[in-house]
Write a protein that holds these residues in place. Structure first.
Motif, PDB file in Angstrom:
ATOM      1  N   ALA A 119       0.868  -1.181   0.000  1.00 18.67           N
ATOM      2  CA  ALA A 119       0.000   0.000   0.000  1.00 18.67           C
ATOM      3  C   ALA A 119       0.900   1.224   0.000  1.00 18.67           C
ATOM      4  O   ALA A 119       1.897   1.276   0.721  1.00 18.67           O
ATOM      5  CB  ALA A 119      -0.904   0.013   1.223  1.00 18.67           C
ATOM      6  N   LEU A 120       0.567   2.190  -0.822  1.00 20.77           N
ATOM      7  CA  LEU A 120       1.307   3.454  -0.886  1.00 20.77           C
ATOM      8  C   LEU A 120       0.385   4.558  -0.403  1.00 20.77           C
ATOM      9  O   LEU A 120      -0.700   4.759  -0.955  1.00 20.77           O
ATOM     10  CB  LEU A 120       1.766   3.744  -2.318  1.00 20.77           C
ATOM     11  N   VAL A 121       0.801   5.260   0.653  1.00 22.05           N
ATOM     12  CA  VAL A 121       0.040   6.382   1.192  1.00 22.05           C
ATOM     13  C   VAL A 121       0.809   7.655   0.872  1.00 22.05           C
ATOM     14  O   VAL A 121       2.013   7.749   1.139  1.00 22.05           O
ATOM     15  CB  VAL A 121      -0.177   6.250   2.720  1.00 22.05           C
ATOM     16  N   GLU A 122       0.097   8.627   0.281  1.00 16.59           N
ATOM     17  CA  GLU A 122       0.727   9.889  -0.094  1.00 16.59           C
ATOM     18  C   GLU A 122      -0.090  11.058   0.434  1.00 16.59           C
ATOM     19  O   GLU A 122      -1.295  10.939   0.655  1.00 16.59           O
ATOM     20  CB  GLU A 122       0.847   9.990  -1.617  1.00 16.59           C
ATOM     21  N   ILE A 123       0.584  12.176   0.613  1.00 16.82           N
ATOM     22  CA  ILE A 123      -0.044  13.397   1.108  1.00 16.82           C
ATOM     23  C   ILE A 123       0.339  14.543   0.176  1.00 16.82           C
ATOM     24  O   ILE A 123       1.441  14.575  -0.371  1.00 16.82           O
ATOM     25  CB  ILE A 123       0.368  13.687   2.574  1.00 16.82           C
ATOM     26  N   LYS A 124      -0.591  15.469  -0.001  1.00 14.17           N
ATOM     27  CA  LYS A 124      -0.350  16.672  -0.807  1.00 14.17           C
ATOM     28  C   LYS A 124      -0.672  17.860   0.085  1.00 14.17           C
ATOM     29  O   LYS A 124      -1.798  18.007   0.551  1.00 14.17           O
ATOM     30  CB  LYS A 124      -1.243  16.666  -2.045  1.00 14.17           C
ATOM     31  N   VAL A 125       0.316  18.688   0.324  1.00 16.90           N
ATOM     32  CA  VAL A 125       0.147  19.857   1.181  1.00 16.90           C
ATOM     33  C   VAL A 125       0.251  21.107   0.317  1.00 16.90           C
ATOM     34  O   VAL A 125       1.254  21.325  -0.365  1.00 16.90           O
ATOM     35  CB  VAL A 125       1.209  19.894   2.301  1.00 16.90           C
ATOM     36  N   GLY A 126      -0.813  21.913   0.357  1.00 19.50           N
ATOM     37  CA  GLY A 126      -0.816  23.150  -0.420  1.00 19.50           C
ATOM     38  C   GLY A 126      -0.620  22.876  -1.897  1.00 19.50           C
ATOM     39  O   GLY A 126      -1.261  22.006  -2.473  1.00 19.50           O
ATOM     40  N   ASP A 127       0.290  23.617  -2.513  1.00 19.40           N
ATOM     41  CA  ASP A 127       0.553  23.485  -3.941  1.00 19.40           C
ATOM     42  C   ASP A 127       1.703  22.531  -4.233  1.00 19.40           C
ATOM     43  O   ASP A 127       2.157  22.431  -5.369  1.00 19.40           O
ATOM     44  CB  ASP A 127       0.868  24.868  -4.538  1.00 19.40           C
ATOM     45  N   PRO A 132       5.394  10.910  -0.195  1.00 25.94           N
ATOM     46  CA  PRO A 132       5.135   9.773   0.694  1.00 25.94           C
ATOM     47  C   PRO A 132       4.734  10.241   2.091  1.00 25.94           C
ATOM     48  O   PRO A 132       5.259  11.227   2.605  1.00 25.94           O
ATOM     49  CB  PRO A 132       6.485   9.051   0.746  1.00 25.94           C
ATOM     50  N   ALA A 133       3.801   9.509   2.694  1.00 29.02           N
ATOM     51  CA  ALA A 133       3.353   9.811   4.060  1.00 29.02           C
ATOM     52  C   ALA A 133       3.888   8.715   4.987  1.00 29.02           C
ATOM     53  O   ALA A 133       3.370   7.603   5.002  1.00 29.02           O
ATOM     54  CB  ALA A 133       1.835   9.887   4.123  1.00 29.02           C
ATOM     55  N   ALA A 134       4.928   9.023   5.728  1.00 30.30           N
ATOM     56  CA  ALA A 134       5.541   8.055   6.647  1.00 30.30           C
ATOM     57  C   ALA A 134       4.788   8.040   7.977  1.00 30.30           C
ATOM     58  O   ALA A 134       4.219   9.047   8.398  1.00 30.30           O
ATOM     59  CB  ALA A 134       7.003   8.420   6.885  1.00 30.30           C
ATOM     60  N   GLY A 135       4.796   6.859   8.629  1.00 23.16           N
ATOM     61  CA  GLY A 135       4.217   6.749   9.968  1.00 23.16           C
ATOM     62  C   GLY A 135       2.711   6.619  10.011  1.00 23.16           C
ATOM     63  O   GLY A 135       2.101   6.815  11.058  1.00 23.16           O
ATOM     64  N   VAL A 136       2.080   6.259   8.893  1.00 23.58           N
ATOM     65  CA  VAL A 136       0.630   6.104   8.839  1.00 23.58           C
ATOM     66  C   VAL A 136       0.291   4.618   8.998  1.00 23.58           C
ATOM     67  O   VAL A 136       0.880   3.769   8.348  1.00 23.58           O
ATOM     68  CB  VAL A 136       0.074   6.616   7.490  1.00 23.58           C
ATOM     69  N   ASP A 137      -0.666   4.293   9.872  1.00 25.38           N
ATOM     70  CA  ASP A 137      -1.102   2.903  10.038  1.00 25.38           C
ATOM     71  C   ASP A 137      -2.084   2.532   8.933  1.00 25.38           C
ATOM     72  O   ASP A 137      -3.088   3.220   8.728  1.00 25.38           O
ATOM     73  CB  ASP A 137      -1.763   2.699  11.396  1.00 25.38           C
ATOM     74  N   VAL A 138      -1.774   1.445   8.216  1.00 21.11           N
ATOM     75  CA  VAL A 138      -2.629   0.922   7.153  1.00 21.11           C
ATOM     76  C   VAL A 138      -3.175  -0.421   7.612  1.00 21.11           C
ATOM     77  O   VAL A 138      -2.409  -1.306   8.001  1.00 21.11           O
ATOM     78  CB  VAL A 138      -1.840   0.748   5.831  1.00 21.11           C
ATOM     79  N   VAL A 156      -0.222  -2.150   9.532  1.00 23.11           N
ATOM     80  CA  VAL A 156       1.187  -2.006   9.183  1.00 23.11           C
ATOM     81  C   VAL A 156       1.467  -0.513   9.028  1.00 23.11           C
ATOM     82  O   VAL A 156       0.707   0.195   8.368  1.00 23.11           O
ATOM     83  CB  VAL A 156       1.513  -2.742   7.864  1.00 23.11           C
ATOM     84  N   THR A 157       2.552  -0.042   9.628  1.00 25.55           N
ATOM     85  CA  THR A 157       2.906   1.378   9.569  1.00 25.55           C
ATOM     86  C   THR A 157       3.761   1.654   8.340  1.00 25.55           C
ATOM     87  O   THR A 157       4.697   0.911   8.051  1.00 25.55           O
ATOM     88  CB  THR A 157       3.657   1.802  10.849  1.00 25.55           C
ATOM     89  N   THR A 158       3.426   2.740   7.625  1.00 25.07           N
ATOM     90  CA  THR A 158       4.184   3.081   6.419  1.00 25.07           C
ATOM     91  C   THR A 158       5.608   3.491   6.779  1.00 25.07           C
ATOM     92  O   THR A 158       5.868   4.087   7.828  1.00 25.07           O
ATOM     93  CB  THR A 158       3.517   4.223   5.627  1.00 25.07           C
ATOM     94  N   ASP A 159       6.530   3.163   5.864  1.00 23.86           N
ATOM     95  CA  ASP A 159       7.934   3.525   6.041  1.00 23.86           C
ATOM     96  C   ASP A 159       8.187   4.924   5.478  1.00 23.86           C
ATOM     97  O   ASP A 159       7.233   5.634   5.121  1.00 23.86           O
ATOM     98  CB  ASP A 159       8.846   2.468   5.389  1.00 23.86           C
ATOM     99  N   THR A 160       9.442   5.319   5.352  1.00 29.20           N
ATOM    100  CA  THR A 160       9.776   6.668   4.856  1.00 29.20           C
ATOM    101  C   THR A 160       9.368   6.866   3.400  1.00 29.20           C
ATOM    102  O   THR A 160       9.262   8.000   2.946  1.00 29.20           O
ATOM    103  CB  THR A 160      11.282   6.960   5.010  1.00 29.20           C
ATOM    104  N   ASN A 161       9.132   5.768   2.685  1.00 23.80           N
ATOM    105  CA  ASN A 161       8.662   5.858   1.294  1.00 23.80           C
ATOM    106  C   ASN A 161       7.143   5.860   1.202  1.00 23.80           C
ATOM    107  O   ASN A 161       6.586   5.806   0.108  1.00 23.80           O
ATOM    108  CB  ASN A 161       9.226   4.692   0.463  1.00 23.80           C
ATOM    109  N   GLY A 162       6.465   5.869   2.350  1.00 23.40           N
ATOM    110  CA  GLY A 162       5.010   5.851   2.380  1.00 23.40           C
ATOM    111  C   GLY A 162       4.422   4.479   2.106  1.00 23.40           C
ATOM    112  O   GLY A 162       3.238   4.347   1.831  1.00 23.40           O
TER     113      GLY A 162
END
Length: 178
Positions: A119-127, A132-138, A156-162
């Protein structure tokens, strides 16, 4: 929703700054977002000299809000604006963020072999670009045949690559992972 508060004050001679009640404040929104459906513009200041303006956004980005007003005293008018000059502040900003998740890869494996989903978790902040979103529980949910490998943690917690990895064991039947 996010609410901005414009404070309008008046200073006469050597007196201290005092709230300017009953002043119409016009708000101007630039960038992401829009005014909330019930939002009036202009907004009249209350007894504390405050006027509130609410905005919302369905997308990530940055909203910039300016406020302007015309303050009257003894028949004279003075235009004020959030332009950063004199004793005025600059405009206010609000940064909106968003998140997304994807999972893969699909695969076909022989009976009794393992398959790993990522699973890949990503975040978009502003523009900014998606990151990658690290430290997110999936939490992975296995449906159909198969089972998690004996040492598999969930969530499972995401790594530094999300990324969060989930390994399952097949027993010969088709299954789906949500």
């Amino acid at each position: 929703n996010h609410a901005f508060t414009a404070l309008v004050e008046i200073k006469i001679g050597d007196e201290a700054w005092a709230p300017a009640a009953g002043v119409d404040v016009t708000f101007a929104l630039m960038g992401a977002g829009s005014a909330c459906a019930s939002q009036l513009n202009p907004v009249t200041t209350d007894t504390n000299g405050e006027a509130r303006y609410s905005i919302t956004s369905d997308t990530a980005g940055v909203s910039t809000v300016n406020a302007s007003a015309c303050v009257s005293h003894c028949g004279e008018n003075l235009a004020v604006a959030t332009d950063g000059t004199s004793d005025n502040s600059g405009p206010a900003t609000k940064t909106w963020w968003d998140a997304r998740i994807s999972i893969g890869p699909d695969g076909t494996n022989p009976v009794g072999t393992n398959h790993e989903f990522t699973a890949l978790v990503e975040i978009k902040v502003g523009d900014e670009a998606w990151a990658p979103a690290a430290g997110v529980d999936v939490t992975f949910a296995l449906m159909g045949a198969g089972s998690a490998c004996p040492s598999q943690l969930n969530p499972v917690t995401t790594d530094t690559n999300g990324e969060a990895r989930y390994r399952n064991q097949r027993n010969g039947h088709l299954h789906h992972l949500l």
